[in-house]
Design an enzyme around this catalytic site. Structure first.
Site, PDB file in Angstrom:
ATOM      1  N   GLY A   1      49.510  -8.675  12.263  1.00 13.33           N
ATOM      2  CA  GLY A   1      48.282  -7.576  12.849  1.00 13.33           C
ATOM      3  C   GLY A   1      48.767  -6.369  12.804  1.00 13.33           C
ATOM      4  N   CYS A  13      46.622  -7.453   3.891  1.00 11.23           N
ATOM      5  CA  CYS A  13      47.666  -6.479   4.368  1.00 11.23           C
ATOM      6  C   CYS A  13      48.574  -5.979   2.882  1.00 11.23           C
ATOM      7  CB  CYS A  13      48.672  -7.066   5.417  1.00 11.23           C
ATOM      8  SG  CYS A  13      49.361  -8.829   4.537  1.00 11.23           S
ATOM      9  N   TRP A  54      42.757 -12.437  11.895  1.00 12.05           N
ATOM     10  CA  TRP A  54      41.484 -13.021  11.240  1.00 12.05           C
ATOM     11  C   TRP A  54      41.174 -13.183   9.775  1.00 12.05           C
ATOM     12  CZ3 TRP A  54      39.488  -9.323   8.335  1.00 12.05           C
ATOM     13  CH2 TRP A  54      39.680  -7.949   8.793  1.00 12.05           C
ATOM     14  N   ASN A  55      42.187 -12.239   8.986  1.00 10.79           N
ATOM     15  CA  ASN A  55      41.842 -11.977   7.541  1.00 10.79           C
ATOM     16  C   ASN A  55      42.016 -13.255   6.832  1.00 10.79           C
ATOM     17  OD1 ASN A  55      44.595 -11.326   7.714  1.00 10.79           O
ATOM     18  ND2 ASN A  55      44.579  -9.797   6.317  1.00 10.79           N
ATOM     19  N   GLU A  75      54.582  -8.852  11.437  1.00 11.68           N
ATOM     20  CA  GLU A  75      54.093  -8.591   9.919  1.00 11.68           C
ATOM     21  C   GLU A  75      52.998  -7.727  10.226  1.00 11.68           C
ATOM     22  OE1 GLU A  75      55.203  -9.492   7.164  1.00 11.68           O
ATOM     23  OE2 GLU A  75      56.459 -11.337   7.694  1.00 11.68           O
ATOM     24  N   LYS A 122      47.588 -17.698  19.576  1.00 10.80           N
ATOM     25  CA  LYS A 122      46.644 -16.659  20.236  1.00 10.80           C
ATOM     26  C   LYS A 122      45.873 -16.089  19.021  1.00 10.80           C
ATOM     27  CE  LYS A 122      44.900 -12.695  21.370  1.00 10.80           C
ATOM     28  NZ  LYS A 122      43.551 -13.025  20.716  1.00 10.80           N
TER      29      LYS A 122
END
Ligand code: NAP
Length: 470
Positions: free
Chosen positions: A209, A265, A133-134, A231, A157
């Site tokens: 994620g 991230c 979601w980031n 990632e 997804k």
């Protein structure tokens, strides 16, 4: 996890969705497979027109799209608008570069006793993309733009807290002209990933994620013998050496830690500073961090909005408390405000020790760990002393040190006198527990291509390598 939009600035649930049934998932995979058969027969020029149309739509609808992202996950409206623009830029980049990236590559025919030999890049089929979601638009786009240009189809997804952005993406590609089923959003929880990835029509998966999600998908993909690109998380070092421009380094360090409300991230998370300049840097850095305005992400004066979830906010506070309870020092921040919304103040923590959670875990919010080192070698030891290896940053004006950092930092990228950022032109990815494979650049497009060797012996027609890329 419910599939729902909850405004992190207020905690209010705004819209919920029922997850798709097994029959609906199967029908979506079938459509993706049929669309792949159609898409792989189209020319690059056709796909370029569709992807350019997607870029045009993104630009025309930038403000509404940005508002939706801010509502779903709390990034500032200004950051959300910049994200939409970045996605349009990536679409234009891949639209323009696909012919070059997918062109047949001639090989030394004589060396392999052929009359012609070359490498041809071809699509592989429907690819499952499990996304966070980031950066709800950008993370998807950096997979989708090259994948669709290569002739693959996508099954998304998305994270359960950004369903409306997920549906917007499906709608975007449909309106841009891509065939029905070329890009489909699956409104499903993470438990359905196994079903989708096990389906023989789905050929590969990409996940952005957490480490845990990466391990889970890699296990399924291992069992099913399918290609994955992962990632995952990071705890990027930001090293400051005595020759650095300290004013600039402290300013950039603040942005590198707090952009996207600290939830990136590739945010710099561990600030590793040479003892000669430690006190001066710490003072400047804490002053910049304290000056950031925390509040309503729609307000143009806000620098840092809320964390995306209550759980995320509680987790970073628990990491800070753990450090403080074991003897760390808080230079600024460290206490969440009361009232609605999942806000957390920009925080700097120092005197960290290996037994503290912050030393080894990723901190996914506006909290910086500050480390004092007394030499280049110690800086490298602390910087590389993590299970992650995504991005890295080094500040020094010494050309010899710049070269050494470029080699010695054990990460997927090294930014010298800057902060880690992703560009469509440069490969992006990590080493160690930050994952494997690369996104962006030509490499990102070819991750989901069949790199096919073609060898032609006596009796070959005269057409040479290069005939394939229209
Ligand atoms: P997350 O919990 O792993 O969620 C990411 C996606 O994976 C979501 O769609 C989630 O679905 C799904 N998921 C979660 N557990 C899964 C499982 N066991 N099997 C299959 N799918 C699963 O990560 P997050 O907390 O949302 O995102 C933050 C993490 O992503 C951080 O670690 C960050 O560093 C990393 N990240 C990495 C990059 C990169 O490029 N390397 C970029 C951005 C973020 P649900 O929402 O339904 O749970």
């Amino acid at each position: 996890m419910p599939i729902a939009t909850t405004n992190p600035a207020t905690g209010q649930v705004l819209k919920s969705y029922d997850p798709m049934s097994a029959e609906q998932i199967d029908a979506a995979i079938e459509r993706a497979d049929l669309a792949y058969r159609q898409l792989r027969g189209t020319t690059i020029a056709q796909r370029e027109r569709w992807l350019t149309a997607a870029a045009d739509l993104l630009e025309a609808e930038r403000d509404e799209t940005a508002r939706l992202m801010t509502t779903e996950m709390g990034k500032t409206y200004a950051a959300a608008k910049a994200e939409v623009t970045k996605c349009a830029t990536a679409c234009r980049f891949y639209a323009a570069k696909a012919a070059e990236f997918l062109a047949d590559e001639p090989a030394d025919a004589a060396a392999v006793k052929a009359t012609r030999a070359f490498v041809r890049y071809q699509p592989i089929g429907p690819v499952l993309a499990v996304m966070p979601w980031n950066f709800p638009l950008w993370q998807v786009m950096r997979f989708a733009a090259p994948a669709l240009m290569a002739g693959n189809t996508g099954l998304l997804k998305h994270a359960s807290n950004v369903p409306q952005t997920a549906l917007l993406l499906e709608d975007l590609f449909r309106r841009a002209g891509f065939p029905e089923g070329a890009f489909t959003t699956l409104l499903v929880g993470s438990a359905e990933v196994d079903r989708v990835l096990s389906d023989p029509r789905v050929r590969a998966a990409t996940l952005t994620g957490s480490e845990g999600a990466g391990r889970s998908i890699a296990q399924i993909a291992g069992r099913e013998l399918k290609k994955t690109v992962l990632e995952l998380g990071g705890s990027d070092p930001f090293v400051v050496m005595p020759s650095a421009d300290l004013d600039r380094a402290a300013e950039v360090a603040t942005t590198a830690r707090c952009q996207n409300n600290g939830q990136s991230c590739i945010a710099a998370k561990r600030f590793i500073v040479h003892a000669d300049v430690f006190d001066a840097f710490a003072e400047k850095f804490a002053a910049h961090m304290s000056a950031l305005r925390v509040g309503d992400p729609m307000d143009p004066d806000t620098d840092v909005g809320p964390l995306a979830s209550e759980g995320g906010r509680d987790e970073i506070h628990a990491q800070v408390r753990d450090a403080v309870d074991r003897g760390a020092t808080v230079l600024c921040g460290g206490e969440p405000p009361t009232g609605p919304g999942w806000f957390y103040p920009p925080t700097v923590v120092t005197d960290l020790r290996p037994e503290m959670r912050m030393w080894s875990e990723e901190v996914f919010g506006p909290v910086a760990g500050l480390y004092r080192v007394s030499s280049y070698d110690e800086a490298i030891e602390v910087a590389n002393g993590t299970a992650f290896g995504l991005g890295s940053n080094a500040w020094t004006r010494d050309p010899e040190e710049q070269e050494r950092f470029a080699t010695d930092l054990d990460a997927g990228n090294v930014f010298v006198n800057g902060m880690t950022t992703s560009y469509p032109e440069l490969p992006f990815g990590g080493v160690k527990n930050s994952g494997y494979g690369r996104e962006l650049s030509a490499l990102g497009m070819r991750e989901f291509c069949n790199t096919k060797t073609v060898w032609v012996g006596e009796g070959a027609a005269t057409a040479g390598a290069g005939a394939h890329a229209e």
